[in-house]
Design a protein around this motif. Structure first.
Motif, PDB file in Angstrom:
ATOM      1  N   ASP A  17     -50.071 114.089  -5.580  1.00 25.27           N
ATOM      2  CA  ASP A  17     -49.219 113.428  -6.556  1.00 25.27           C
ATOM      3  C   ASP A  17     -48.952 114.319  -7.773  1.00 25.27           C
ATOM      4  O   ASP A  17     -48.058 114.040  -8.563  1.00 25.27           O
ATOM      5  CB  ASP A  17     -49.818 112.086  -6.986  1.00 25.27           C
ATOM      6  N   PHE A  18     -49.696 115.402  -7.911  1.00 23.78           N
ATOM      7  CA  PHE A  18     -49.547 116.318  -9.044  1.00 23.78           C
ATOM      8  C   PHE A  18     -48.467 117.368  -8.810  1.00 23.78           C
ATOM      9  O   PHE A  18     -48.074 118.074  -9.740  1.00 23.78           O
ATOM     10  CB  PHE A  18     -50.879 117.024  -9.326  1.00 23.78           C
ATOM     11  N   ASN A  19     -48.000 117.540  -7.568  1.00 25.64           N
ATOM     12  CA  ASN A  19     -46.952 118.524  -7.289  1.00 25.64           C
ATOM     13  C   ASN A  19     -45.853 117.963  -6.395  1.00 25.64           C
ATOM     14  O   ASN A  19     -45.189 118.715  -5.671  1.00 25.64           O
ATOM     15  CB  ASN A  19     -47.545 119.816  -6.695  1.00 25.64           C
ATOM     16  N   GLU A  20     -45.690 116.625  -6.476  1.00 23.29           N
ATOM     17  CA  GLU A  20     -44.634 115.948  -5.709  1.00 23.29           C
ATOM     18  C   GLU A  20     -44.812 116.140  -4.204  1.00 23.29           C
ATOM     19  O   GLU A  20     -43.851 116.071  -3.451  1.00 23.29           O
ATOM     20  CB  GLU A  20     -43.238 116.459  -6.134  1.00 23.29           C
ATOM     21  N   TRP A  21     -46.047 116.404  -3.776  1.00 18.65           N
ATOM     22  CA  TRP A  21     -46.350 116.603  -2.352  1.00 18.65           C
ATOM     23  C   TRP A  21     -45.525 117.743  -1.760  1.00 18.65           C
ATOM     24  O   TRP A  21     -45.124 117.716  -0.594  1.00 18.65           O
ATOM     25  CB  TRP A  21     -46.150 115.309  -1.566  1.00 18.65           C
ATOM     26  N   ASP A  22     -45.297 118.758  -2.583  1.00 20.02           N
ATOM     27  CA  ASP A  22     -44.462 119.909  -2.207  1.00 20.02           C
ATOM     28  C   ASP A  22     -45.375 121.054  -1.778  1.00 20.02           C
ATOM     29  O   ASP A  22     -46.066 121.662  -2.608  1.00 20.02           O
ATOM     30  CB  ASP A  22     -43.584 120.321  -3.395  1.00 20.02           C
ATOM     31  N   GLY A  23     -45.401 121.360  -0.497  1.00 23.44           N
ATOM     32  CA  GLY A  23     -46.283 122.396   0.036  1.00 23.44           C
ATOM     33  C   GLY A  23     -45.906 123.797  -0.343  1.00 23.44           C
ATOM     34  O   GLY A  23     -46.630 124.752  -0.021  1.00 23.44           O
ATOM     35  N   ARG A  24     -44.792 123.987  -1.027  1.00 28.61           N
ATOM     36  CA  ARG A  24     -44.377 125.332  -1.435  1.00 28.61           C
ATOM     37  C   ARG A  24     -45.036 125.762  -2.731  1.00 28.61           C
ATOM     38  O   ARG A  24     -44.987 126.951  -3.091  1.00 28.61           O
ATOM     39  CB  ARG A  24     -42.849 125.377  -1.598  1.00 28.61           C
ATOM     40  N   ARG A  25     -45.654 124.826  -3.465  1.00 24.20           N
ATOM     41  CA  ARG A  25     -46.053 125.124  -4.850  1.00 24.20           C
ATOM     42  C   ARG A  25     -47.507 125.563  -5.002  1.00 24.20           C
ATOM     43  O   ARG A  25     -47.822 126.273  -5.958  1.00 24.20           O
ATOM     44  CB  ARG A  25     -45.778 123.905  -5.730  1.00 24.20           C
ATOM     45  N   HIS A  26     -48.404 125.143  -4.116  1.00 25.87           N
ATOM     46  CA  HIS A  26     -49.803 125.533  -4.259  1.00 25.87           C
ATOM     47  C   HIS A  26     -50.340 126.035  -2.917  1.00 25.87           C
ATOM     48  O   HIS A  26     -51.224 125.425  -2.308  1.00 25.87           O
ATOM     49  CB  HIS A  26     -50.638 124.366  -4.777  1.00 25.87           C
ATOM     50  N   VAL A  27     -49.785 127.158  -2.491  1.00 20.23           N
ATOM     51  CA  VAL A  27     -50.256 127.819  -1.270  1.00 20.23           C
ATOM     52  C   VAL A  27     -51.592 128.488  -1.562  1.00 20.23           C
ATOM     53  O   VAL A  27     -51.766 129.127  -2.610  1.00 20.23           O
ATOM     54  CB  VAL A  27     -49.224 128.837  -0.766  1.00 20.23           C
TER      55      VAL A  27
END
Length: 735
Positions: A157-167
């Motif tokens: 929920d801290f990165n909009e469930w975006d897998g590109r942002r915290h690899v």
């Protein structure tokens, strides 16, 4: 400021494209601060951002970043940015953060080596999600094992469930991935997003090492805060480690926590409410331990917890991990031990769980003849992988170290021991010697018990093992499995089968009750009347007793008298203590209104009194695991269906005489041999009016005659009530 074309030239086209799509397997080589020639740059991924700036304290210099791709930004700096922040302009406003890619690895070489060797003692302290402080920055460190993944990201929920942002950062030799996300706090929801080795996106995975989980049916993991509990059980823990539990009274109340009792709104109690309701109840009933059906987080309520998906997290159904810890502490303060059911035999196939975790059969076997439980449609752990063993051993110790639990009851051990368990010919693979034994599972169970004994002295590990496997409770160093106790499933099956028969026909099955003594000391046993005996159409205990209503209650009272005086520790599933009539259902509360009925109330009182006897009469518990503690007096009266035996507790301990009459006939003048003269007091008569019986007996006591009987120097002339158990002890106060 370096021109955009020059900054983009730092990145090979394919790398820039991979970073933008979140498909770069080595993001730390490109993101964060890096030197390129005479210049430094800071790169980050921020899809959806309008602008990114790099702020360098203490002067507050600001360096605008250039957009190199849709979600990739980079800023050129004239010097090394030893300390900097990212100011990101989102549609909702600007936000200043620490850059996750500015931090190095937290996994030391020693940790990596131990993990690689399968020797990481407490993997749950390292893997998973942990709130930490790094370089005076607070955040959460994530680590996960996924050796065959091309890329792993933390999403939430801290990165909009975006897998590109915290690899995450990859450690090649160990297959571990990690990242520190600054500013993140306990309570954040998260999962892992993985690309398999072919680059295919997998279903989002919950954290195998999560210490907290979202309330089902939601499936996210939750960043757990460190436990914050003021423990009051130091004396309990010290005493637990110093005593020989085999010589102690153990009577276990087995509980399914969400169906034990509901509140006025028809909802199950949470841990806090249970502490105020269940603990005093168990204390008043005289049970020494509570055993909880599995409380590791599980997705499907109908599995009763036996298909767990988070082996380190107490279920969110009952409240927070802190609340569970406080519940255990309250039990200990009340003098009650806590045992939890623990499932290492299999795991469910839910896509957010361990199944095909990194796109390969990582935790399970690749061949369904080894990796699929046909009975439960679940997956079997690959005990031959040291990472899998490490995961399970870490879970077992985790519950003891962090939550102070006093024991694990290991479910479905028989299914672990045999490769052909519930399989037909051709449906299983022999071991390397051509046999049916699961050598890897055997080694795991031995390691489990050795580890627990070494790290957690006094903790019980109990096997639900239903076969004649030798040495279940023998020390692992001597070739056994090393368990503290084994459930005596043979005794349960034989004795329940006997009690279900019409008393008229019991004479033909007399040895169903005596046979258990032929092997009673081959293992250290728990006598279980568990949840498994009151489900799936089997009916409740009281419903399975023969005869009219009065006889049903009398039969069950006599049976409990037999059970509580038989060698072995005791276990009774909730509801049995007041003779719940309907079969147990996990989605309903127990029928507590039955205690308004005198017959049910009498059963309830009997179980409480039997527990008190078990505790206060050493002969009924000290030699549970020693053949010197039992002697038959009458074991062959098949015609009358009468059994009589003596229990001993060692030198100086008064013996106990038990006489069971399993027919509805009153037997007068029944002579039973005893080892001592003088008065023998009836300390329990299951036919007492206090329990709902006919109140026949021996007026509270009977004097022994100097008349030898069946090898004993004295004898008692007894009246045996119908369908009843008498418990007597010599009244040595007269001497």
């Amino acid at each position: 400021m370096a021109p955009a074309t020059r900054l983009s030239a730092y990145f090979p086209v394919e790398v820039l494209h991979a970073l933008d799509r979140g498909r770069c397997g080595e993001p730390f080589e490109w993101l964060g601060p890096h030197r390129h020639g005479d210049h430094w740059y800071v790169a980050t991924v921020a899809h959806g951002a309008a602008a990114v700036e790099v702020i360098c304290p203490p002067d507050g210099d600001v360096w605008p970043a250039q957009r190199l791709a849709e979600g990739v930004f980079a800023a050129s700096l004239p010097h090394r940015p030893d300390d900097y922040r990212l100011r990101i302009e989102w549609p909702t406003g600007k936000k200043i953060i620490n850059d996750p890619y500015a931090f190095g690895t937290l996994l030391t070489e020693g940790t990596l080596h131990a993990f690689r060797a399968g020797e990481l003692s407490h993997p749950g302290d390292i893997l998973g999600a942990h709130v930490v402080h790094l370089n005076n920055v607070s955040g959460v460190h994530f680590s996960v094992w996924a050796p065959n993944a091309r890329r792993v990201s933390v999403v939430g929920d801290f990165n909009e469930w975006d897998g590109r942002r915290h690899v995450m950062r990859r450690h090649d030799h160990e297959g571990l991935w990690e990242i520190f996300i600054p500013g993140l706090k306990a309570g954040a929801l998260y999962k892992f997003e993985l690309l398999d080795h072919n680059g295919h996106l997998l279903p989002l995975k919950a954290d195998p090492f999560a210490r907290r989980a979202e309330l089902p049916p939601a499936t996210a993991s939750v960043v757990a805060a460190p436990l914050s509990v003021n423990w009051h059980d130091a004396s309990w823990m010290a005493h637990r480690a110093s005593v020989d539990h085999q010589r102690l009274p153990i009577s276990i109340y087995e509980v399914h926590v969400t169906s034990w009792q509901w509140d006025e709104h028809g909802l199950p109690f949470d841990w806090n409410a249970l502490a105020t309701r269940l603990i005093p109840y168990v204390q008043a009933q005289g049970f020494t331990h509570i055993e909880l059906l599995p409380i590791s987080e599980y997705p499907f309520g109908g599995s009763w917890g036996y298909q767990p998906i988070a082996m380190y997290a107490p279920t969110a159904r009952m409240g927070s991990p802190d609340a569970f810890a406080r519940f255990v502490d309250s039990c200990h303060v009340a003098g009650i031990g806590v045992i939890i059911d623990w499932v290492s035999a299999h795991f469910p196939s839910d896509e957010h769980g361990l199944r095909d975790f990194d796109g390969t059969k990582l935790y399970e076997h690749s061949d369904p003849r080894e990796g699929v439980h046909q009975d439960w449609d679940t997956l079997i752990y690959n005990y031959g992988r040291h990472e899998v063993r490490q995961y399970l051993l870490g879970s077992a110790v985790h519950w003891m170290r962090h939550f102070h639990v006093d024991g694990l009851r290991v479910d479905a051990v028989a299914s672990m021991l045999y490769r052909d368990y519930s399989r037909s010919e051709g449906e299983w693979i022999p071991n390397k010697h051509g046999g049916r034994e699961n050598l890897e599972a055997i080694a795991f169970l031995q390691a489990l018990n050795t580890t627990v004994a070494r790290e957690q002295s006094g903790v019980l590990v109990i096997a639900e093992e239903s076969t004649a496997w030798p040495g279940v409770t023998r020390n692992a160093a001597e070739g056994g499995l090393g368990f503290s106790y084994k459930w005596n499933m043979g005794w349960m099956h034989d004795s329940l089968g006997y009690m279900q028969r019409d008393p008229l026909y019991r004479r033909h099955h007399h040895h169903d009750l005596t046979f258990g003594l032929a092997y009673a000391y081959s293992e250290a046993f728990v006598l279980p009347l568990s949840h498994d005996e009151v489900v799936h159409g089997k009916g409740s205990l009281i419903a399975r007793m023969p005869g009219d209503r009065w006889q049903k209650f009398a039969n069950l009272r006599a049976y409990f008298g037999f059970m509580w005086t038989h060698p072995g520790k005791k276990l009774l599933f909730m509801g049995g203590e007041f003779a719940q009539h309907r079969e147990w259902h996990h989605d309903r509360s127990l029928d507590w209104h039955l205690l308004e009925d005198p017959m049910h109330r009498g059963m309830h009182k009997l179980v409480g009194d039997l527990n008190q006897l078990l505790v206060h009469e050493p002969a009924l518990h000290r030699c549970d695991c020693e053949p010197e503690g039992f002697q038959w007096v009458v074991g062959d009266d098949t015609h009358a269906s009468v059994y009589a035996y003596l229990r001993y507790g060692g030198e100086g301990v008064a013996p106990i005489l038990v006489v069971c009459n399993f027919t509805p006939e009153v037997r007068r003048g029944y002579r039973v041999g005893v080892p001592e003269g003088g008065a023998w007091r009836e300390v329990c008569n299951t036919d007492s009016r206090h329990y709902g019986g006919s109140n026949l007996g021996n007026s509270g006591q009977v004097h022994a005659d100097e008349l030898g009987c069946r090898g004993q120097p004295y004898s008692l002339n007894l009246l045996l009530p119908p369908l009843a158990t008498l418990i007597l002890r010599p009244d040595r106060s007269e001497g």
